[in-house]
Design an enzyme around this catalytic site. Structure first.
Site, PDB file in Angstrom:
ATOM      1  N   TYR A   1       0.862   8.680  22.718  1.00 22.19           N
ATOM      2  CA  TYR A   1       2.047   9.301  22.142  1.00 22.19           C
ATOM      3  C   TYR A   1       1.843  10.722  21.638  1.00 22.19           C
ATOM      4  CZ  TYR A   1      -0.246   6.985  18.176  1.00 22.19           C
ATOM      5  OH  TYR A   1      -1.157   6.515  17.274  1.00 22.19           O
TER       6      TYR A   1
ATOM      7  N   LEU B   1       1.381   9.588   9.307  1.00 24.05           N
ATOM      8  CA  LEU B   1       2.814   9.871   9.222  1.00 24.05           C
ATOM      9  C   LEU B   1       3.344   9.533   7.840  1.00 24.05           C
ATOM     10  CD1 LEU B   1       4.033   8.234  12.554  1.00 24.05           C
ATOM     11  CD2 LEU B   1       3.992  10.672  12.044  1.00 24.05           C
TER      12      LEU B   1
ATOM     13  N   LYS C   1      10.313   2.676   8.654  1.00 26.91           N
ATOM     14  CA  LYS C   1       9.770   1.318   8.667  1.00 26.91           C
ATOM     15  C   LYS C   1      10.866   0.265   8.717  1.00 26.91           C
ATOM     16  CE  LYS C   1       5.248   1.819   8.124  1.00 26.91           C
ATOM     17  NZ  LYS C   1       4.587   1.056   7.118  1.00 26.91           N
TER      18      LYS C   1
ATOM     19  N   LYS D   1       7.174   2.250  16.704  1.00 28.19           N
ATOM     20  CA  LYS D   1       5.910   2.421  15.981  1.00 28.19           C
ATOM     21  C   LYS D   1       5.106   1.140  16.140  1.00 28.19           C
ATOM     22  CE  LYS D   1       3.908   3.803  11.557  1.00 28.19           C
ATOM     23  NZ  LYS D   1       2.824   2.844  11.589  1.00 28.19           N
TER      24      LYS D   1
ATOM     25  N   CYS E   1     -15.923 -23.240 -15.798  1.00 26.76           N
ATOM     26  CA  CYS E   1     -15.141 -23.575 -14.612  1.00 26.76           C
ATOM     27  C   CYS E   1     -15.828 -23.024 -13.358  1.00 26.76           C
ATOM     28  CB  CYS E   1     -13.732 -23.004 -14.739  1.00 26.76           C
ATOM     29  SG  CYS E   1     -12.686 -23.421 -13.339  1.00 26.76           S
TER      30      CYS E   1
ATOM     31  N   ASP F   1       2.131  -1.539  15.838  1.00 30.85           N
ATOM     32  CA  ASP F   1       1.234  -1.943  14.769  1.00 30.85           C
ATOM     33  C   ASP F   1      -0.119  -2.256  15.385  1.00 30.85           C
ATOM     34  OD1 ASP F   1       0.613  -2.360  12.223  1.00 30.85           O
ATOM     35  OD2 ASP F   1       1.589  -4.308  12.030  1.00 30.85           O
TER      36      ASP F   1
ATOM     37  N   CYS G   1      -6.710 -21.351 -16.852  1.00 34.94           N
ATOM     38  CA  CYS G   1      -7.680 -22.377 -17.215  1.00 34.94           C
ATOM     39  C   CYS G   1      -8.473 -21.867 -18.404  1.00 34.94           C
ATOM     40  CB  CYS G   1      -8.616 -22.617 -16.034  1.00 34.94           C
ATOM     41  SG  CYS G   1     -10.140 -23.431 -16.496  1.00 34.94           S
TER      42      CYS G   1
ATOM     43  N   GLU H   1      10.444   6.800  19.074  1.00 41.42           N
ATOM     44  CA  GLU H   1       9.500   5.908  19.759  1.00 41.42           C
ATOM     45  C   GLU H   1       9.243   4.698  18.885  1.00 41.42           C
ATOM     46  OE1 GLU H   1       6.886   9.902  20.757  1.00 41.42           O
ATOM     47  OE2 GLU H   1       5.842   8.095  20.163  1.00 41.42           O
TER      48      GLU H   1
ATOM     49  N   CYS I   1     -11.932 -27.733 -12.952  1.00 42.57           N
ATOM     50  CA  CYS I   1     -12.893 -28.185 -13.972  1.00 42.57           C
ATOM     51  C   CYS I   1     -12.281 -29.143 -14.988  1.00 42.57           C
ATOM     52  CB  CYS I   1     -13.504 -26.990 -14.695  1.00 42.57           C
ATOM     53  SG  CYS I   1     -12.344 -26.146 -15.777  1.00 42.57           S
TER      54      CYS I   1
ATOM     55  N   TYR J   1       0.843  -1.185   0.000  1.00 39.49           N
ATOM     56  CA  TYR J   1       0.000   0.000   0.000  1.00 39.49           C
ATOM     57  C   TYR J   1       0.892   1.255   0.000  1.00 39.49           C
ATOM     58  CZ  TYR J   1      -3.557   3.377   1.183  1.00 39.49           C
ATOM     59  OH  TYR J   1      -4.380   4.462   1.139  1.00 39.49           O
TER      60      TYR J   1
ATOM     61  N   CYS K   1      -6.919 -27.950 -15.494  1.00 38.08           N
ATOM     62  CA  CYS K   1      -7.399 -27.154 -14.363  1.00 38.08           C
ATOM     63  C   CYS K   1      -7.834 -28.075 -13.224  1.00 38.08           C
ATOM     64  CB  CYS K   1      -8.567 -26.289 -14.816  1.00 38.08           C
ATOM     65  SG  CYS K   1      -9.425 -25.493 -13.467  1.00 38.08           S
TER      66      CYS K   1
HETATM   67  S1  IVH Z   1       2.384   9.790  15.970  1.00 35.97           S
HETATM   68  C1  IVH Z   1       1.149  13.547  14.261  1.00 35.97           C
HETATM   69  N1  IVH Z   1       3.583   7.838  17.257  1.00 35.97           N
HETATM   70  O1  IVH Z   1       1.225   5.065  13.054  1.00 35.97           O
HETATM   71  C2  IVH Z   1       1.639  12.169  14.482  1.00 35.97           C
HETATM   72  N2  IVH Z   1       1.977   7.269  15.621  1.00 35.97           N
HETATM   73  O2  IVH Z   1       1.511   5.654  10.226  1.00 35.97           O
HETATM   74  C3  IVH Z   1       0.556  11.151  14.552  1.00 35.97           C
HETATM   75  N3  IVH Z   1       1.619   4.878  15.376  1.00 35.97           N
HETATM   76  O3  IVH Z   1      -1.781   6.857  12.718  1.00 35.97           O
HETATM   77  C4  IVH Z   1       1.020   9.803  14.861  1.00 35.97           C
HETATM   78  N4  IVH Z   1       3.022   4.230  16.919  1.00 35.97           N
HETATM   79  O4  IVH Z   1      -1.691   4.870  14.364  1.00 35.97           O
HETATM   80  C5  IVH Z   1       2.691   8.160  16.315  1.00 35.97           C
HETATM   81  N5  IVH Z   1       4.678   6.259  18.500  1.00 35.97           N
HETATM   82  C6  IVH Z   1       3.797   6.566  17.571  1.00 35.97           C
HETATM   83  C7  IVH Z   1       3.072   5.584  16.866  1.00 35.97           C
HETATM   84  C8  IVH Z   1       2.174   5.981  15.891  1.00 35.97           C
HETATM   85  C9  IVH Z   1       2.136   3.840  16.023  1.00 35.97           C
HETATM   86  C10 IVH Z   1       0.644   4.767  14.285  1.00 35.97           C
HETATM   87  C11 IVH Z   1      -0.554   5.680  14.415  1.00 35.97           C
HETATM   88  C12 IVH Z   1      -0.512   6.537  13.190  1.00 35.97           C
HETATM   89  C13 IVH Z   1       0.246   5.673  12.245  1.00 35.97           C
HETATM   90  C14 IVH Z   1       0.886   6.468  11.119  1.00 35.97           C
END
Ligand code: IVH
Length: 673
Positions: free
Chosen positions: A226, A84, A315, A116, A432, A118, A426, A114, A412, A37, A409
């Site tokens: 955060y 972000l 990332k 990030k 099919c 998931d 196929c 910090e 089918c 994405y 196939c």
């Molecule tokens: S700050 C203005 N800090 O990542 C800044 N986001 O890809 C707003 N996320 O929508 C986000 N850990 O859901 C921030 N330490 C962190 C984060 C964090 C995870 C997520 C959050 C955000 C998304 C953006």
């Protein structure tokens, strides 16, 4: 990329991104990985940056997310929830840091780094220290009210600590499911015969968006805060570091892994350290977020429409693991494409159990030489379909056996044909079963004929019971045919029947897309409709005519011609029309001096862009095609024209220069020959 391809690509990307953001945000059921994405998103951002004339207010780059679902009450955020920007490499991070330094006009910048997480972004609104409302991010402006569910999260204080809480405080954070909670949840899902969640993010989203808070309460959800949104009645901390401490002092959970670092090198060091410890953390993370520490500097840097200039997500690469191939299966897709899929000894990849991985196509299977019994590297690019990275040949057991790709196939029994050497298909088309179901699903899908309520389960039953063999049969269904199928009462049957009836009135681009012609997505369907104006002209077109359509190359032209030459397909189309499927005729442009002429542009024009030239030619009635054929009437050649001029000369097609074009446009009275 030529200019017209850029326009086509941008519109295709917008459609794709809209689709996938809906899958991700609204349905919690993504079809592609976050990385994929992000790649599509970045590609669109880049096209729009290079070609500001292609930027549009409704582009997915111009908003934060997707629309909220209707199940929860909408909540307007006091302040928009931003997203972000992403960087993937050290160089890209260096670029971010350089832009920050240039804008601030000083040397080493202090950042807070910090993890990030998931998970799922939420906004918690405390009024006079009491949790008043909790909302998901939604589209960034409006989210969903999930207060009742958030209240069940143990770590989320219902009341802030201290005796002078701010009058209004919107706290932003991430709701997540720790690894062990995720594994336990999936075990119990499986024990109850329910579908396990694909990953902790989906599990967290699914748990938070439960209509019954009692269900949410049983899920071991957690939270880290955060950022803040609306903030009234107290002094704003002057830095991100101070803000996080302020939040922690109020009793809100803040990630202890945060660290203040100075300069790009220190950011990278934090990233590498955390990357090494990533697997040991009790929760999944997909990167690091760096935020400019000083709030005054954040203000100075400001925001783009969707993302702040003062923060960025760095990332991690997709996670990989090693496991053994237990078998290889072949799946048949909507267009009849046969995909080899490896069945794996289950293995955790980035905290997710993986038991299948795609090998994409027979060529890839051959190239990687994956054999049953092999040990392979598996990569999960964020979620959904894991793939095999490669074989550990040195560990190949002597009994490992090659897979012989079937020539029939598996569904089918029709012959399998290879197109362009890569995709095996196929040839069973409408006979099919595998394709039939998916053809009908695609036909009914939102961006095609938009038949609401005709979902997978229903289509499957209709096909299995022999009530529907082709998409045309849908229009012969009565509410009586639908009633009595699983979960089909009188009311839902009537609703689906109405939706089918309503779909008779459609548009030509939707109809063409709905047919599921191989290689024809929405953008190509729209281009075909625009170019030919009606279905009959398109069906009569041979490959030479088809390549005159912008962005249709020989492969696509071949697929379209083959589709319409197939007698079964013509029969189904005729049956659809007989059933009353119709669309308004497209406006044909008024005749102009170049009406009926096909013109190809090549090379760089001095006084105008390629798009301007195209638009001008179209105003004169010309069709502007992308490749030269015997049916081309003129080639307009600018500077450095390339092979198209050669081709024109071979075919005896007249070539005119930029002055010839200007003459047509009436800027010179001499006119074309
Ligand atoms: S700050 C203005 N800090 O990542 C800044 N986001 O890809 C707003 N996320 O929508 C986000 N850990 O859901 C921030 N330490 C962190 C984060 C964090 C995870 C997520 C959050 C955000 C998304 C953006």
């Amino acid at each position: 990329m030529t200019e017209d391809t850029a326009a086509m690509r941008a519109s295709a990307l917008r459609a794709l991104l809209d689709h996938h953001s809906h899958r991700y945000y609204v349905l919690d059921d993504p079809e592609i990985s976050d990385a994929e994405y992000d790649r599509l998103f970045t590609e669109l951002v880049e096209i729009e940056r290079e070609r500001p004339d292609l930027a549009r207010a409704d582009s997915p780059t111009q908003r934060v997310g997707a629309r909220p679902s209707m199940a929860f009450a909408p909540v307007a955020h006091g302040q928009a929830m931003l997203s972000l920007g992403n960087v993937f490499t050290d160089q890209e991070l260096a670029g971010f840091d350089r832009r920050v330094r240039e804008r601030l006009g000083h040397g080493d910048v202090s950042y807070v780094a910090e993890p990030k997480l998931d998970g799922l972004a939420v906004s918690l609104r405390y009024e006079n220290g009491v949790l008043a409302r909790a909302a998901t991010r939604g589209d960034g402006t409006t989210g969903e009210d999930v207060t009742a569910n958030v209240r069940t999260i143990r770590v989320c204080p219902l009341r802030l600590r201290g005796d002078a809480p701010p009058r209004i405080l919107e706290v932003r954070g991430e709701v997540y499911l720790p690894r062990d909670g995720f594994l336990r949840l999936n075990e119990s899902q499986i024990a109850q015969g329910a579908k396990p969640f694909a990953n902790p993010r989906n599990a967290a989203a699914g748990s938070l968006r439960q209509l019954d808070p009692a269900v949410t309460a049983k899920r071991p959800l957690r939270l880290f805060c955060y950022a803040i949104g609306e903030f009234v009645g107290a002094t704003l901390p002057f830095s991100q570091e101070a803000l996080l401490k302020f939040l922690a002092d109020l009793g809100l959970p803040v990630n202890p892994e945060r660290r203040t670092v100075v300069g790009y090198e220190a950011c990278l060091q934090y990233y590498e350290e955390l990357g090494r410890r990533r697997g040991d953390l009790p929760y999944e993370i997909d990167g690091v977020v760096y935020k400019v520490n000083d709030v005054a500097e954040q203000r100075l840097l400001g925001e783009l429409s969707r993302t702040p200039r003062w923060a960025v997500a760095h990332k991690f690469p997709a996670e990989e693991a090693v496991t053994q191939v237990l078998g290889i299966e072949v799946q048949v897709g909507r267009t009849g494409a046969l995909t080899p899929v490896a069945v794996l000894a289950p293995v955790a990849v980035g905290g997710v159990m993986v038991s299948h991985a795609t090998l994409h196509n027979p060529e890839e299977l051959d190239r990687k030489d994956v054999r049953v019994g092999d040990f392979v590297g598996v990569r999960r690019a964020g979620d959904v379909i894991p793939e095999i990275v490669g074989v550990l040949y040195e560990r190949r057991p002597p009994e490992a056996v090659s897979f012989i790709f079937p020539d029939r196939c598996p569904v089918c029994g029709s012959p399998v044909v290879r197109d362009e050497g890569v995709v095996a298909r196929c040839a069973g088309g409408l006979v099919c079963q595998a394709q039939r179901r998916q053809t009908i699903r695609h036909f009914a899908s939102r961006r095609a004929m938009d038949i609401v309520g005709l979902g997978d389960k229903l289509v499957e039953q209709l096909v299995l019971r022999g009530k529907v063999a082709t998409v045309a049969d849908l229009y012969g269904l009565t509410p009586g045919d639908l009633m009595g199928l699983d979960r089909m009462g009188e009311r839902s049957a009537a609703k689906v029947a109405d939706a089918i009836a309503a779909s008779r009135h459609t548009t030509l681009p939707r109809f063409l897309y709905a047919l599921g012609i191989p290689e024809v997505g929405e953008a190509t369907a729209a281009a075909l409709a625009r170019h030919f104006g009606d279905l009959e002209a398109l069906m009569a077109a041979d490959e030479d005519r088809l390549v005159e359509v912008p962005d249709v190359g020989p492969v696509v032209a071949h697929a379209i011609a083959a589709f319409f030459s197939e007698v079964h397909n013509r029969e189904v189309i005729a049956a659809l029309k007989a059933a009353g499927v119709s669309w308004p005729r497209l406006e044909r442009p008024a005749p102009g001096p170049l009406s009926g002429k096909t013109v190809v542009l090549t090379g760089t024009l001095e006084g105008m862009t390629r798009d301007e030239a195209r638009a001008a030619l179209e105003r004169l009635g010309a069709k502007v095609a992308s490749s030269v054929s015997a049916r081309t009437d003129y080639v307009v050649a600018g500077q450095d024209p390339g092979s198209k001029v050669k081709r024109a000369e071979e075919l005896g097609v007249p070539v005119v220069g930029e002055d010839g074009l200007r003459a047509w446009l009436g800027e010179d009275q001499s006119g074309p020959a």
